[in-house]
Each structure stands twice: as structure tokens, then as C-alpha cells.
Design a protein around this motif. Structure first.
Motif, PDB file in Angstrom:
ATOM      1  N   LEU B 303       0.811  -1.217   0.000  1.00  0.00           N
ATOM      2  CA  LEU B 303       0.000   0.000   0.000  1.00  0.00           C
ATOM      3  C   LEU B 303       0.847   1.271   0.000  1.00  0.00           C
ATOM      4  N   SER B 304       2.167   1.121   0.188  1.00  0.00           N
ATOM      5  CA  SER B 304       3.042   2.294   0.282  1.00  0.00           C
ATOM      6  C   SER B 304       3.050   3.099  -1.022  1.00  0.00           C
ATOM      7  N   VAL B 305       2.734   2.426  -2.120  1.00  0.00           N
ATOM      8  CA  VAL B 305       2.696   3.091  -3.426  1.00  0.00           C
ATOM      9  C   VAL B 305       1.745   4.295  -3.389  1.00  0.00           C
ATOM     10  N   TYR B 306       0.627   4.119  -2.695  1.00  0.00           N
ATOM     11  CA  TYR B 306      -0.376   5.189  -2.687  1.00  0.00           C
ATOM     12  C   TYR B 306       0.164   6.448  -1.979  1.00  0.00           C
ATOM     13  N   GLU B 307       0.951   6.242  -0.925  1.00  0.00           N
ATOM     14  CA  GLU B 307       1.523   7.388  -0.214  1.00  0.00           C
ATOM     15  C   GLU B 307       2.535   8.116  -1.097  1.00  0.00           C
ATOM     16  N   THR B 308       3.345   7.339  -1.795  1.00  0.00           N
ATOM     17  CA  THR B 308       4.304   7.929  -2.739  1.00  0.00           C
ATOM     18  C   THR B 308       3.569   8.796  -3.769  1.00  0.00           C
ATOM     19  N   LEU B 313       1.670  14.215  -6.042  1.00  0.00           N
ATOM     20  CA  LEU B 313       0.568  15.061  -6.508  1.00  0.00           C
ATOM     21  C   LEU B 313       0.338  16.246  -5.569  1.00  0.00           C
ATOM     22  N   TYR B 314       0.356  15.970  -4.277  1.00  0.00           N
ATOM     23  CA  TYR B 314       0.103  17.036  -3.305  1.00  0.00           C
ATOM     24  C   TYR B 314       1.125  18.162  -3.466  1.00  0.00           C
ATOM     25  N   ASP B 315       2.406  17.790  -3.557  1.00  0.00           N
ATOM     26  CA  ASP B 315       3.454  18.804  -3.691  1.00  0.00           C
ATOM     27  C   ASP B 315       3.272  19.615  -4.975  1.00  0.00           C
ATOM     28  N   THR B 316       2.916  18.932  -6.043  1.00  0.00           N
ATOM     29  CA  THR B 316       2.736  19.635  -7.319  1.00  0.00           C
ATOM     30  C   THR B 316       1.540  20.584  -7.255  1.00  0.00           C
ATOM     31  N   PHE B 317       0.415  20.083  -6.732  1.00  0.00           N
ATOM     32  CA  PHE B 317      -0.775  20.944  -6.631  1.00  0.00           C
ATOM     33  C   PHE B 317      -0.480  22.175  -5.756  1.00  0.00           C
ATOM     34  N   ARG B 318       0.217  21.967  -4.655  1.00  0.00           N
ATOM     35  CA  ARG B 318       0.562  23.070  -3.755  1.00  0.00           C
ATOM     36  C   ARG B 318       1.428  24.095  -4.483  1.00  0.00           C
ATOM     37  N   GLU B 319       2.436  23.552  -5.134  1.00  0.00           N
ATOM     38  CA  GLU B 319       3.392  24.398  -5.829  1.00  0.00           C
ATOM     39  C   GLU B 319       2.707  25.244  -6.909  1.00  0.00           C
ATOM     40  N   LEU B 320       1.677  24.676  -7.517  1.00  0.00           N
ATOM     41  CA  LEU B 320       0.956  25.377  -8.573  1.00  0.00           C
ATOM     42  C   LEU B 320      -0.115  26.313  -8.007  1.00  0.00           C
ATOM     43  N   GLY B 321      -0.203  26.394  -6.701  1.00  0.00           N
ATOM     44  CA  GLY B 321      -1.109  27.369  -6.097  1.00  0.00           C
ATOM     45  C   GLY B 321      -2.496  26.866  -5.781  1.00  0.00           C
ATOM     46  N   PHE B 322      -2.704  25.545  -5.841  1.00  0.00           N
ATOM     47  CA  PHE B 322      -4.030  24.999  -5.501  1.00  0.00           C
ATOM     48  C   PHE B 322      -4.273  25.058  -3.996  1.00  0.00           C
ATOM     49  N   THR B 323      -5.526  25.255  -3.633  1.00  0.00           N
ATOM     50  CA  THR B 323      -5.972  25.002  -2.262  1.00  0.00           C
ATOM     51  C   THR B 323      -6.289  23.516  -2.187  1.00  0.00           C
ATOM     52  N   VAL B 324      -5.592  22.795  -1.300  1.00  0.00           N
ATOM     53  CA  VAL B 324      -5.797  21.342  -1.279  1.00  0.00           C
ATOM     54  C   VAL B 324      -5.487  20.773   0.109  1.00  0.00           C
ATOM     55  N   PRO B 325      -6.512  20.279   0.803  1.00  0.00           N
ATOM     56  CA  PRO B 325      -6.249  19.609   2.084  1.00  0.00           C
ATOM     57  C   PRO B 325      -5.388  18.376   1.832  1.00  0.00           C
ATOM     58  N   ARG B 326      -4.383  18.177   2.665  1.00  0.00           N
ATOM     59  CA  ARG B 326      -3.483  17.029   2.471  1.00  0.00           C
ATOM     60  C   ARG B 326      -4.195  15.745   2.918  1.00  0.00           C
ATOM     61  N   PRO B 327      -4.306  14.733   2.030  1.00  0.00           N
ATOM     62  CA  PRO B 327      -4.987  13.485   2.414  1.00  0.00           C
ATOM     63  C   PRO B 327      -4.227  12.765   3.520  1.00  0.00           C
ATOM     64  N   GLY B 328      -4.977  12.200   4.459  1.00  0.00           N
ATOM     65  CA  GLY B 328      -4.364  11.386   5.501  1.00  0.00           C
ATOM     66  C   GLY B 328      -4.316   9.919   5.110  1.00  0.00           C
ATOM     67  N   GLY B 329      -5.052   9.561   4.045  1.00  0.00           N
ATOM     68  CA  GLY B 329      -5.083   8.157   3.622  1.00  0.00           C
ATOM     69  C   GLY B 329      -5.866   7.997   2.333  1.00  0.00           C
ATOM     70  N   THR B 330      -6.239   6.764   1.990  1.00  0.00           N
ATOM     71  CA  THR B 330      -6.924   6.354   0.744  1.00  0.00           C
ATOM     72  C   THR B 330      -6.008   6.457  -0.467  1.00  0.00           C
ATOM     73  N   PHE B 331      -6.609   6.490  -1.638  1.00  0.00           N
ATOM     74  CA  PHE B 331      -5.839   6.818  -2.846  1.00  0.00           C
ATOM     75  C   PHE B 331      -6.521   7.929  -3.625  1.00  0.00           C
ATOM     76  N   TYR B 332      -7.075   8.902  -2.850  1.00  0.00           N
ATOM     77  CA  TYR B 332      -7.737  10.057  -3.450  1.00  0.00           C
ATOM     78  C   TYR B 332      -7.161  11.350  -2.876  1.00  0.00           C
TER      79      TYR B 332
END
Lengths: 397, 397
Positions: B303-308, B313-332
């Protein structure tokens, strides 16, 4: 508060289940091999080796993500194709994959088929004797079950009695052939007459009355005969099948609905079943068992055992003076009890460690069901017990 | 006539399904490896080898009649014992086998759990964003779904807004943590406060409000954390689990309901589920997949693949200026779109072969869901496409 309707159901124990529990408990006292437990319809011959071999090969060779991944809502295309091809070849109707909906056994098949063709407040006709779970299958769609009394001389359909059960609310007729509990195999003549009645009633009430045909015992037919295929006689037929009996896989819950190519709105039915499954929590049968079963469409377990057992019991019952229609298939026989109250009759049989099920629950009061899906050796031993029971309890029969 | 309600549903195509079909069609043009298909929640890491090995061993060593035979209505005792033991050990609650009901995946689990604790005409509360199939799961019980708006800063529960959704008809609250579609993991604080609210509202309205907790993503939690166990905070909890995600077996349809030992009428629930299954055509999950999964309770896919993937994605969205709550789990992950209309945003993304799902269907308008259960290599390649998309379409963001 919890749901009062389901809570109230906890009081109603199934008679079959109670008898089966009695048999298990008695087995602990005297050894289960000494209890002639004819209560449950659980296959007694193992699944074919090929089913096991194919399952193992799929596990070893298929990519796990593909093998275990989500199926499309309307089912695995490979399964649909194989089933359609087999039905085309066997029954000569032009089924295509889009008319096949893989399900969790026959129960799942009937749940989907009925919801396609009935609405709450409408009526579904069945012919006694019938599998008692139909009460639930039909009741939970919101429709009302109407039970036509049995034709007890041969357990074909009682067309005379049926006449008054049709009305403008009749949405569907639910049949089961070869039949649980009677073992009757509906003849071509019966199916032809049923089609005539359905055609006439549909015309009279101005809407198509659908036929839902429950056929898990299709491949267990005796005397070298075969079951005539109901959908060949009436186009508006949704055929429900399960591999539980032919491949001895009741726990794997695999089956299908096949929508007859000439059925009214045939192209809508399977997409509707996809929608229906969302609301009742189905979402396709399990991938591996369904795919493995679809690779075994030409195989069966050794079903000849059931015919051997039937003949042993039929001959004994006849010899002892029972009125008993000879089963054409399944692994059930349904003789008339030797007193009016079949419950009392079955209770007396328990003293001889014979576990029979009274016909009352199947709406055939006065009869009893014997499920002979047990080892032939045990059936042979049971004959003496049946003889002792009858001679001691009904000396003046 | 066929059922008009289900017939009418054929018109409403699922947006996710349509996008997924678009992605497949586009894949045929440019190669599926070049379509950044983030539409479907289908696991991307294979089932553990142990699951395959155990399945093969069961097929080779178990007696076929026993392995594939009917299960008791309330489920295979071996499965119930293993699941109860595992839950006792992991979560410290005194589960016994009689509190475990094996099901066909989480959909089957929710179908049974809801029917136990709600009646037609009652209400079930969910918190947006939520898995859109809940509309069907709840609607088909005859109860009404009430949707509390999302708390969009972190996708925990919007308790302030929830206040007005409770009334005398509230029978149950349905939660999903870790959450599809937001990736939020409800904190201990959230679950404690939810329990307080449910206790107070139950007292106020004079009946227990049940918690149905849908937890298929329980084992996909990031940063070395774990999901707090909802039933530990509120006793009247029916926990719904599926092995679809932890073992990558969505097609095998195996899961369970676990009734919290201190739940009101805990001893009635599983027998009621046995009754419920008769009417909706379930009759237990498939034997082999369920038994094999129950032998793998300590295993998971990698399941570690999903965290990777999430971090990329999170870092890229942040860097591009998106408002995005950081997921604590799942694959969404569920960022805010760069314009008010998330449907228009997702349509523009398609030009860059990026397939995102607008949040509207999950009742989070203005947001979009990215399902990153895809190969990490593909996620890495998608980052440049996301960058190109955003820079070209939203230069002034």
C-alpha cells in the motif's frame, strides 16, 4: 430503534433449518452416519476436478489485478460471451452477451429478474409446490405472491385452478423446473400450454406478463431425458440459472440471468439489472468462481448418483403403498404422507432417525419432501428404516 | 410492463463512468499509457502472493463438498471466528463470532447494516463529500439521505452545519473514514465529538441513533499513522469493511459487518442480517474468496505506493497554487478547482489528457477528485501535464 419488520422475522424459524439442526444434534448422539438426514438440498457429489484445476490455473497464470479487479456493472464480458455461446448452442436461441447478467447464484438472479419486471403493488403467480424462499424473493420487491394450488397427481401445473389467479395486476409468473420440492420436470405440453395462457392473459390485460424461470436443476434430469427449455416456448422469459447444483458449488454463489432475445424490451433488461444491483448491494458475483464456472459450462459433477438414489427410494415408497409421483429430475421426491397431517407423519419418522420435511411450507400439505442428495450407501441403509417406520406406525395402511 | 423506476435510471449515466469510458476511448487513440486516467478507484497494486497461495492450497487440500458447500445463513463460522479475533486484538473491543456477518464487499455490508437500523420513511445523515453510491444504498432502504455540507478546509465533519439535520426521524449516520473522495482521515477529536453529538441527539429524540461506519480504506493511512476506530468512540456502531482495497480484491466481493459488542440489541443484529439477505438475494459471500481473505487478515498489498503517489501530486498541486487539504489516507486527493465550475475545469483538463472527476457528484462543488491508484511512473509523467494545463489555462491564478 432497529427495524421492526426484520426483528419480527427472528421468531419464524425455518422448519427445514430446525429439522436439519435436529439431525445434527441427533448425529452427535448416535453418529451422523446413523441419522437418515433427508432435510437439506446440499449437493452430495463433489465439484468436478476440472473446476478445481481451472481455478488454480487462473490463480497461477492470470494477472492478479485483472483477475481480482472490479468487473463492469453488467458483468465480466468473458463470462457473458461464454454463457451466451453455450445457450445458443444448447437451446438454439440467438443469445448475445448483452442479454446475460452474471449473478450471485439463483437467489441473486431471481432478485434482479423480478425487480426488472414487477413493481410494488403488482402480483407474481407461482404454482405449488414451490421453494419456500420465494415468499421472501417476491415479498421484498413489494409485489404480492399468489400461490396456485398443486396438481398433486403429477405436480405439473394446475391450469384449471390457475385461471382465477390472473388479473390486471399480474406482472409475472415464477416457475421452477425441474422442481424443488416435487422433482417434477415440466413437459413440453405443460410449457406450451403455459405459454398459451400467458399470451392470452397478456392480451386480455393489455400488458406483457413476464415469465421468470428458475432453473438450477436443469442438468439433473433422469431416464436419459432433458428439460424442455421454457424460453423456447414463451419469448418474454428471464431464465435464472445457478451453478450450485450442476457443478456442486452452492457456497460460491455463481449464476446468471439470461434474457430471451425476443423478450419485450430485451435490450433494457441487463442495463436495468446493473442499476438494481447498486441498490441491493450486489455489484457482480465474485470474479474467480464466476470465471472458473464459465470455463466449465460443458462439465457437471457426477449427477448420476441422484438418479440411483431416486430409484431406490421411489421403488421402496411404491412397494410400501405410498402415493408418489415419480420425479423426472432434481434430488427431491415428494410422496403423500400416510396420514392427513404430514407434520405428525414427519414427527413420527424422527423416532426412526428418518428426517423428512413436511410439505406444508411448500404449500403441498399432506405431502413430505425427501432430499436424497446423500451417499447412496446411506440411502440403501435408510430403506430398512423406512420399512420399519411404516410397518410399525401404519400397520393398516 | 417493466419497472419504470429502474428504467428511468438508465438515462442517468454516472459521470465517473463516462469519464472512465472517455479515458479508455482516448487510450485507443494515443495509447492508454499516455492518458492520465485518474477517474476510477480500482487498486493498482496486486493482491499479496499469500492470498494466491492460500487460495490454491484451499482448492488442493480442502474437501470440495465442504469448501464449496452452502454456508450457514449467518456466515462461515471459521471466517467469523478469525475476523472477531483479529478485531479484538487490533482494536481492543470484545467481538465474538456472533457479531460478525460476512458480506459481498462493503456494498453488501452497508446494504445489510442499513436495513437493520433504519425503516422506510426515516432519515440517514451523511457528511459531504461522500461516495455517490450512498444515494442508492440509502435510497433503496426506503429511507431518506440527508447531506450535511462539507467542511472544505480539512474535510473533517462540519458539526455546526450538522446541527439542523438531526430530527426525530434520524435513524442513523453513515460515515466513511478514511474518506472517498477527500482522502481525509477522521481524527480522534472528530470521532469523539461525533459520539457526543450522537449521544445527545439520541437522548433528545428518545431513540438510539446508530452509526454505520464504512471503512474499506482503513489500512491505507499515511505518515505512519493509523485510523482511529470509530466503534471505540460510540458503541452503537456497525462497522462495514471490505477487502477490496487492503488486499486488492474488489472483484471478489468480500467483506463483513462487525456489530460493536456494546451496541443496542447487538445480539439481534447478525440474525437480522441473515433474514435481510434472504430478501435481497445475497445468501453469503462466495466461500473460497471469503475464506482465503479471512486467512490474510494480517496481510496487505504493497500500500506504500499510494503514499508515494499522494506526495507527488500534493506537492505539485501546492506548488501550482491549488488550495488542497493534504490526504491522511486512501488513494484520493481533492483539490479546489481553479475556477468556480469544477465541471468546466475538468473538461479543460481533458485537453491535456488529464482525467479528473468534478466534485459535484460527491456534493463538493468547486472541488475535483484525483484517484491516484495508478503506477507511480505514470503519476510522475502526469506532473508535467498538470503543470502545462494549469499554466496554459489559468495563467493569472
Amino acid at each position: 430503534m432497529i427495524n421492526r419488520e426484520y426483528l419480527a422475522m427472528l421468531g419464524n424459524k425455518s422448519v427445514i433449518r430446525e429439522l436439519s439442526e435436529y439431525a445434527t444434534a441427533r448425529g452427535k448422539e448416535i453418529g451422523y452416519e446413523n441419522v437418515f438426514d433427508f432435510s437439506l438440498g446440499n449437493p452430495s457429489v463433489p465439484a468436478p476436478d476440472r473446476y478445481r484445476d481451472i481455478s488454480i490455473r487462473l490463480l497461477q497464470e492470470e494477472e492478479p489485478l485483472k483477475l481480482h479487479g472490479y468487473n463492469p456493472t453488467q458483468g465480466d464480458p468473458r463470462v457473458k460471451e461464454k454463457v451466451a455461446e453455450s445457450l445458443r448452442r444448447r437451446f438454439g436461441l440467438p443469445y448475445t452477451p448483452s442479454m446475460i447478467f452474471p449473478t450471485s447464484g439463483a437467489a441473486g438472479a431471481i432478485a434482479h429478474a423480478l425487480r426488472c419486471v414487477v413493481e410494488p403493488g403488482e402480483e407474481v403467480i407461482v404454482f405449488a409446490p414451490y421453494f419456500s424462499e420465494y415468499d421472501q424473493y417476491v415479498g421484498r420487491t413489494g409485489a404480492k405472491l399468489r400461490v396456485v394450488p398443486a396438481k398433486t397427481d403429477d405436480f405439473q401445473i394446475n391450469f384449471e385452478a390457475a385461471e382465477e389467479y390472473f388479473n390486471e395486476k399480474t406482472a409475472a409468473v415464477l416457475i421452477n423446473t425441474p422442481n424443488n420440492p416435487s422433482g417434477a420436470v415440466y413437459t413440453e405440453e405443460t410449457l406450451r400450454r403455459l405459454a398459451q395462457v400467458l399470451t392470452a392473459k397478456s392480451a386480455r390485460y393489455g400488458h406483457t406478463i413476464f415469465l421468470v424461470s428458475d432453473e438450477p436443476y436443469r442438468d439433473i434430469v433422469f431416464d436419459g431425458k432433458t428439460q424442455a427449455y421454457p424460453a423456447k416456448f414463451y419469448p418474454h422469459t428471464l431464465t435464472c440459472y445457478s451453478f450450485s447444483k450442476s457443478l456442486s458449488l452452492p457456497g460460491e454463489r455463481v449464476g446468471y440471468v439470461a434474457v430471451c432475445p425476443d423478450c419485450e424490451q430485451a435490450d433494457k433488461m441487463v442495463p436495468m439489472m446493473g442499476q438494481i444491483s447498486r441498490g441491493i448491494g450486489h455489484n457482480c458475483p465474485s470474479s474467480l468462481p464466476m470465471l472458473a464456472a464459465a470455463c466449465c459450462l460443458e462439465d457437471t459433477s457426477d449427477l448420476s448418483v441422484y438418479e440411483t438414489n431416486m430409484n431406490l427410494l421411489y421403488d421402496t415408497f411404491r412397494e410400501l403403498g405410498f402415493t408418489v409421483p415419480r420425479p423426472g429430475g432434481t434430488f427431491y421426491i415428494m410422496p403423500k404422507a400416510l396420514e392427513e397431517d404430514a407434520v405428525a407423519f414427519c414427527r413420527k419418522a424422527l423416532k426412526y432417525d428418518l428426517v423428512f420435511v413436511p410439505g406444508d411450507g411448500f404449500r403441498a400439505p399432506g405431502f413430505f419432501r425427501v432430499a436424497y442428495c446423500v451417499d447412496t450407501e446411506k440411502v440403501e441403509r435408510s430403506l430398512a428404516a423406512i420399512r420399519r417406520f411404516v410397518e410399525a406406525e401404519y400397520p393398516d395402511r
